[in-house]
Design an enzyme around this catalytic site. Structure first.
Site, PDB file in Angstrom:
ATOM      1  N   THR A   7      -4.966  10.418  16.043  1.00  0.00           N
ATOM      2  CA  THR A   7      -4.729  11.844  16.265  1.00  0.00           C
ATOM      3  C   THR A   7      -5.788  12.327  17.243  1.00  0.00           C
ATOM      4  O   THR A   7      -6.865  11.725  17.350  1.00  0.00           O
ATOM      5  CB  THR A   7      -4.853  12.660  14.966  1.00  0.00           C
ATOM      6  N   LYS A  21      -7.106  35.271   7.700  1.00  0.00           N
ATOM      7  CA  LYS A  21      -7.018  35.862   6.358  1.00  0.00           C
ATOM      8  C   LYS A  21      -7.776  37.178   6.359  1.00  0.00           C
ATOM      9  O   LYS A  21      -8.992  37.214   6.299  1.00  0.00           O
ATOM     10  CB  LYS A  21      -7.566  34.884   5.325  1.00  0.00           C
ATOM     11  N   TRP A  28      -2.257  37.632   5.245  1.00  0.00           N
ATOM     12  CA  TRP A  28      -2.297  36.634   6.308  1.00  0.00           C
ATOM     13  C   TRP A  28      -1.771  37.218   7.605  1.00  0.00           C
ATOM     14  O   TRP A  28      -0.747  37.892   7.623  1.00  0.00           O
ATOM     15  CB  TRP A  28      -1.442  35.422   5.938  1.00  0.00           C
ATOM     16  N   GLU A  30       1.299  11.723  13.213  1.00  0.00           N
ATOM     17  CA  GLU A  30       1.597  11.085  11.929  1.00  0.00           C
ATOM     18  C   GLU A  30       3.099  10.854  11.733  1.00  0.00           C
ATOM     19  O   GLU A  30       3.516  10.161  10.821  1.00  0.00           O
ATOM     20  CB  GLU A  30       1.093  11.970  10.772  1.00  0.00           C
TER      21      GLU A  30
HETATM   22  P1  ADP Z   1      -3.569  17.080  16.861  1.00  0.00           P
HETATM   23  O1  ADP Z   1      -3.411  17.294  15.371  1.00  0.00           O
HETATM   24  O2  ADP Z   1      -4.821  16.427  17.171  1.00  0.00           O
HETATM   25  O3  ADP Z   1      -3.300  18.333  17.660  1.00  0.00           O
HETATM   26  P2  ADP Z   1      -0.869  16.154  17.118  1.00  0.00           P
HETATM   27  O4  ADP Z   1      -0.317  16.175  18.470  1.00  0.00           O
HETATM   28  O5  ADP Z   1      -0.424  15.106  16.204  1.00  0.00           O
HETATM   29  O6  ADP Z   1      -2.419  16.074  17.287  1.00  0.00           O
HETATM   30  O7  ADP Z   1      -0.619  17.576  16.498  1.00  0.00           O
HETATM   31  C1  ADP Z   1       0.391  17.867  15.571  1.00  0.00           C
HETATM   32  C2  ADP Z   1       0.343  19.339  15.300  1.00  0.00           C
HETATM   33  O8  ADP Z   1       0.666  20.078  16.486  1.00  0.00           O
HETATM   34  C3  ADP Z   1       1.322  19.838  14.287  1.00  0.00           C
HETATM   35  O9  ADP Z   1       0.857  19.624  12.963  1.00  0.00           O
HETATM   36  C4  ADP Z   1       1.380  21.317  14.632  1.00  0.00           C
HETATM   37  O10 ADP Z   1       0.286  22.040  14.103  1.00  0.00           O
HETATM   38  C5  ADP Z   1       1.260  21.309  16.129  1.00  0.00           C
HETATM   39  N1  ADP Z   1       2.588  21.420  16.725  1.00  0.00           N
HETATM   40  C6  ADP Z   1       3.326  20.468  17.286  1.00  0.00           C
HETATM   41  N2  ADP Z   1       4.483  20.964  17.765  1.00  0.00           N
HETATM   42  C7  ADP Z   1       4.492  22.276  17.473  1.00  0.00           C
HETATM   43  C8  ADP Z   1       5.414  23.347  17.672  1.00  0.00           C
HETATM   44  N3  ADP Z   1       6.564  23.173  18.301  1.00  0.00           N
HETATM   45  N4  ADP Z   1       5.073  24.555  17.207  1.00  0.00           N
HETATM   46  C9  ADP Z   1       3.912  24.766  16.570  1.00  0.00           C
HETATM   47  N5  ADP Z   1       2.998  23.804  16.359  1.00  0.00           N
HETATM   48  C10 ADP Z   1       3.285  22.582  16.805  1.00  0.00           C
END
Ligand code: ADP
Length: 545
Positions: free
Chosen positions: A185, A437, A442, A330
């Site tokens: 990640t 918060k 929220w 993941e």
């Molecule tokens: P990192 O966690 O390091 O940013 P990732 O690319 O795996 O790496 O990130 C996944 C996260 O990105 C998701 O859990 C979410 O929070 C965010 N994410 C991905 N696509 C979207 C989307 N279309 N809208 C909102 N959040 C998104």
């Protein structure tokens, strides 16, 4: 039925024979390089022979890449898993000590590097203790690598290493549950953690990418893969392209709006995938230049929430339909794609398109409350999203037991907060760590950002929660204004009041030059918060209206 293992080698064989004339195009800044899928197949065989016979890679040893999106990276994507080893895509944009940490954690034995990235790798390679071989693609001088490693690591040239080797390889049968690839990640909200994809998960995920409810890839498509191959496997596009016969257009290091626009005009992609910041830059370019984008049917946007204003701008000004998708490293990474259901038209269809999308059969989703109690999928109950399925990881690499913070009863806790509708559409309001918060209520940072980015003078807006004596936390709005814009923050707040409840309106505002970005181009809220805490932002505080 026959028990045929689902393995990456089958995807390679299929793509390089049945779709052997399809091509991968690599941008060079001059004449693009073209390689047919048949040639990718032959080159993958040569690379596998070289890795096994010359470098001694055996078993599930890790072969890392430190590369841009290009044909050689594609070859490695197929050769390494197909021979039974594990491909590890290193993120070239992480800090050198993070790259070192990840390479050691994964116990990388070989790294393949683009010669343009030698200076970057040289900063990290000195402490990579398990590394024995570097393979340099292209003509750069590897002296910096040798200087950092001494004789512990042997440096090879890709062309020399592959020359004269057989262009067929008897790909071994593997257990489909064995690891094929490894991706960490990007650590947006913590230290990078490793996710191991199996042959089976890659195969099933690739099928879903090709589905009409996925990205709908077929042999007449040309896919511009902007999303890096070191970020969540380029959303599975390379493997899906070989399954479907879609051509691939790879930008290499040319990721600015001008070359991307040129790739669209000359290489005529039908689909493209990238994070919102790339699309935002491209939009500004298209608005001020005459570019032929007529080939591009869909732009897949994911990685962060896509502002509705961006979708409308592309659709209405450039005839390009933005398709919003959500996923995680993941999850291989596909979680959901937002295509409106049958019968939805007009504003109704748009409302579906704003959501993060609908989950496919391979992804089960649920919303849970603060104690992990399942909440109804009614489109209104807000909680943390949890998922499970055959391409969702069950744990992180190296963990003996699944990390409790991320896994619960066989579900992955996404850390994303939102709702799930009865017909499977996910709407995310925030990451749990970014929700503001305020006095027990929220506030969604994403909702404020989307509303701000709908203002014509706002290029980017990043909203974070900052400590507040009275309310616990309050939103701080940081905005990047269009060049020459004269709008004041009071007016921006008034603009927000049109769509946002008054109690949620930010008091604290800062106009900034650019929103800090993570290694994969997302807003880096950690950095914004710490800049605020250090007094590094010129903040104006507006009194309540
Ligand atoms: P990192 O966690 O390091 O940013 P990732 O690319 O795996 O790496 O990130 C996944 C996260 O990105 C998701 O859990 C979410 O929070 C965010 N994410 C991905 N696509 C979207 C989307 N279309 N809208 C909102 N959040 C998104």
């Amino acid at each position: 039925m026959m028990d045929a293992p689902l393995q990456v080698a089958r995807i390679l064989e299929h793509g390089s024979t049945v779709h052997g004339t399809a091509e991968v195009v690599t941008w060079t800044g001059a004449e693009p390089r073209r390689m047919s899928y048949a040639e990718v197949g032959r080159t993958a065989a040569r690379l596998a022979h070289a890795l096994r016979d010359e470098l001694g890679v055996t078993g599930d040893e890790r072969v890392a890449t430190f590369m841009w999106n290009n044909a050689e990276h594609l070859v490695a994507y197929f050769a390494v898993p197909s021979m039974g080893a594990v491909l590890h895509t290193l993120n070239i944009r992480l800090f050198p000590d993070q790259v070192t940490y990840i390479a050691n954690h994964a116990q990388d034995r070989v790294v393949i590097v683009d010669s343009t990235l030698i200076p970057l790798l040289a900063k990290a390679i000195g402490q990579m203790t398990t590394l024995r071989h570097v393979v340099v693609v292209g003509g750069g001088d590897p002296a910096a690598l040798l200087a950092a490693t001494g004789d512990r690591v042997a440096v090879h040239r890709w062309d020399d290493l592959l020359a004269g080797r057989p262009d067929r390889y008897d790909w071994p049968a593997v257990d489909e549950r064995d690891a094929a690839a490894l991706c960490y990640t990007s650590g947006t909200t913590g230290n990078p953690k490793g996710v191991a994809y199996s042959h089976r998960s890659i195969y099933l995920h690739s099928l879903q990418i090709c589905m009409p409810e996925g990205f709908g890839l077929g042999p007449t498509d040309r896919e511009l893969a902007i999303v890096p191959m070191f970020h969540a496997m380029s959303w599975g596009l390379p493997y899906a392209a070989f399954l479907s016969g879609a051509a691939l257009i790879m930008p290499d290091r040319f990721l600015q709006a001008a070359p991307i626009a040129e790739m669209i005009a000359t290489e005529r992609p039908t689909l493209a995938g990238a994070v919102p910041t790339i699309w935002n830059d491209l939009l500004a370019h298209l608005d001020s230049h005459d570019v032929d984008t007529s080939s591009l049917k869909e732009a897949i946007v994911g990685g962060s929430a896509c502002p509705p204003a961006l979708m409308h701008a592309f659709s209405e000004r450039h005839g390009i339909e933005v398709v919003h998708a959500w996923g995680m490293t993941e999850m291989s990474p596909l979680g959901s794609v937002s295509r409106p259901p049958a019968g939805a038209t007009g504003d109704d269809a748009w409302r579906y398109r704003y959501t993060q999308g609908r989950v496919p059969a391979g992804v089960q989703a649920r919303i849970v409350g603060p104690l992990g109690e399942p909440l109804p999928a009614d489109g209104t109950s807000v909680g943390e999203l949890e998922v499970r399925g055959p391409w969702v990881t069950a744990t992180y690499v190296g963990d003996d037991i699944p990390d409790e913070e991320k896994f619960r009863d066989g579900w992955l806790r996404t850390g994303d907060v939102g709702t799930l509708s009865p017909d499977g559409f996910i709407t995310l309001t925030d990451r749990a760590k970014d929700v503001i918060k305020s006095g027990g209520e929220w506030i969604s940072s994403v909702e404020l950002e989307n509303a701000l980015m709908a203002h014509p003078d706002v290029v980017e807006a990043c909203v974070v929660g900052v400590p507040d004596e009275r309310w616990g936390e309050r939103p701080l709005a940081t905005v990047v204004l269009r060049e020459g814009a004269e709008v004041g923050v009071e007016q921006l707040r008034e603009f927000l009041a049109g769509t946002i409840a008054r109690w949620q309106l930010p008091e604290r505002w800062a106009v900034i030059d650019a929103v800090p970005k993570t290694s994969v181009g997302k807003f880096d809220k950690k950095v914004v918060r710490s800049r605020y805490a250090d007094g590094g932002l010129a903040v104006r505080e507006l009194t309540a209206p």
